[in-house]
Each structure stands twice: as C-alpha cells, then as structure tokens.
Design an enzyme around this catalytic site. Sequence first.
Site, PDB file in Angstrom:
ATOM      1  N   HIS A 138      -7.173   0.887  -7.059  1.00  0.00           N
ATOM      2  CA  HIS A 138      -6.623   0.125  -5.933  1.00  0.00           C
ATOM      3  C   HIS A 138      -5.122   0.338  -5.907  1.00  0.00           C
ATOM      4  CE1 HIS A 138     -10.411  -1.886  -5.154  1.00  0.00           C
ATOM      5  NE2 HIS A 138     -10.538  -1.953  -6.473  1.00  0.00           N
ATOM      6  N   TYR A 148       0.793  -1.231   0.000  1.00  0.00           N
ATOM      7  CA  TYR A 148       0.000   0.000   0.000  1.00  0.00           C
ATOM      8  C   TYR A 148       0.827   1.282   0.000  1.00  0.00           C
ATOM      9  CZ  TYR A 148      -3.478  -3.455   1.296  1.00  0.00           C
ATOM     10  OH  TYR A 148      -4.284  -4.570   1.300  1.00  0.00           O
TER      11      TYR A 148
END
Length: 160
Positions: free
Chosen positions: A106, A28
């Site tokens: 994403h 992330y």
Amino acid sequence: MADGGVKVLWLLHGANLDMLGRRDPALYGSETLTQLERRVTRHAESRGFEVRTFQTNFEGEFIEQLHEVAVGGGDAVIVNPGAWTHYSYAIRDALELVPCPVAEVHLSAIAEREEWRRTSVIADLAAVRVFGKGIDGYLEAVDRLAELLAAGQGDDNDGR
C-alpha cells in the site's frame, strides 16, 4: 518458473489506483500508475523478473485475474487491492488459490489512517507486507520476493 526459466511477477492493482497522480499526493504521491509500473518493471527486470501488470475498478475482474494467476502461473505476485483490502473476502478467497508468494503493498501508511483502513482481510496470505513507503514500497516488495524465491521459499502456499 512460469515461462521457460523466466520468473514471472504479477503486479495487480485494485480500485482507484488508475487515478494515481490525481489522488491526494500527500497520501499516494504524485506519480501516475503508468509511472509506478515503469519504475517497478525496471527494478523487477534487474532482479530477473518479467512483469505482467493488471488494474481494474471492478471486483469481479480482479478476482478473475487472480484465478488466471492461480491457474496460468506466475512466480510471485505484488497486490494492492486498494479499498478491497479491508473488506473483500471474495478477493481473499481468490488470493488463497494463488500458489506463489504474495506481497501486499500500500502506498500510504494504512495503520496510521482511518480505523476501517487498518484491517486487511488478506494479511495472513501475504509473505511480504509493505505500507507507507510510496512507490519505494513496491521496489522493496520486489526485492523481498526475489529473496524468498532465491531461498527456495514460495514453491507453494506454505511459503507464505
């Protein structure tokens, strides 16, 4: 345009995205949600957007925000529902009401992760889909949405 000629871009974040900067940086990145929003806002403003942001860990609140966008207006939406992407038909149904182009983004490469993450129940509603590019994926989504709007696509759901 939602507000007197200004293009409004909604940036909607789902479950656990408030923990960016603490979650696995290999997947992330190391930037926080606030840092992500600042970068996206700066870039979007350079493309003529006013950015409105929202994050929640509660599915019902996310749905209510989509309803607000559907009724209250907006010219484009970037959505990262987090894990809800993979199973929330309630979010899918609410997103279907949004009458402007939607980008599904994403941070991680969901197609290369666990089998259950490879399914997106909102995929067919998105005019733009970007995965695995970290925050740069959001910037790409801004550019692609701006291009769709400039080309006159996205005046309604059929613009997806």
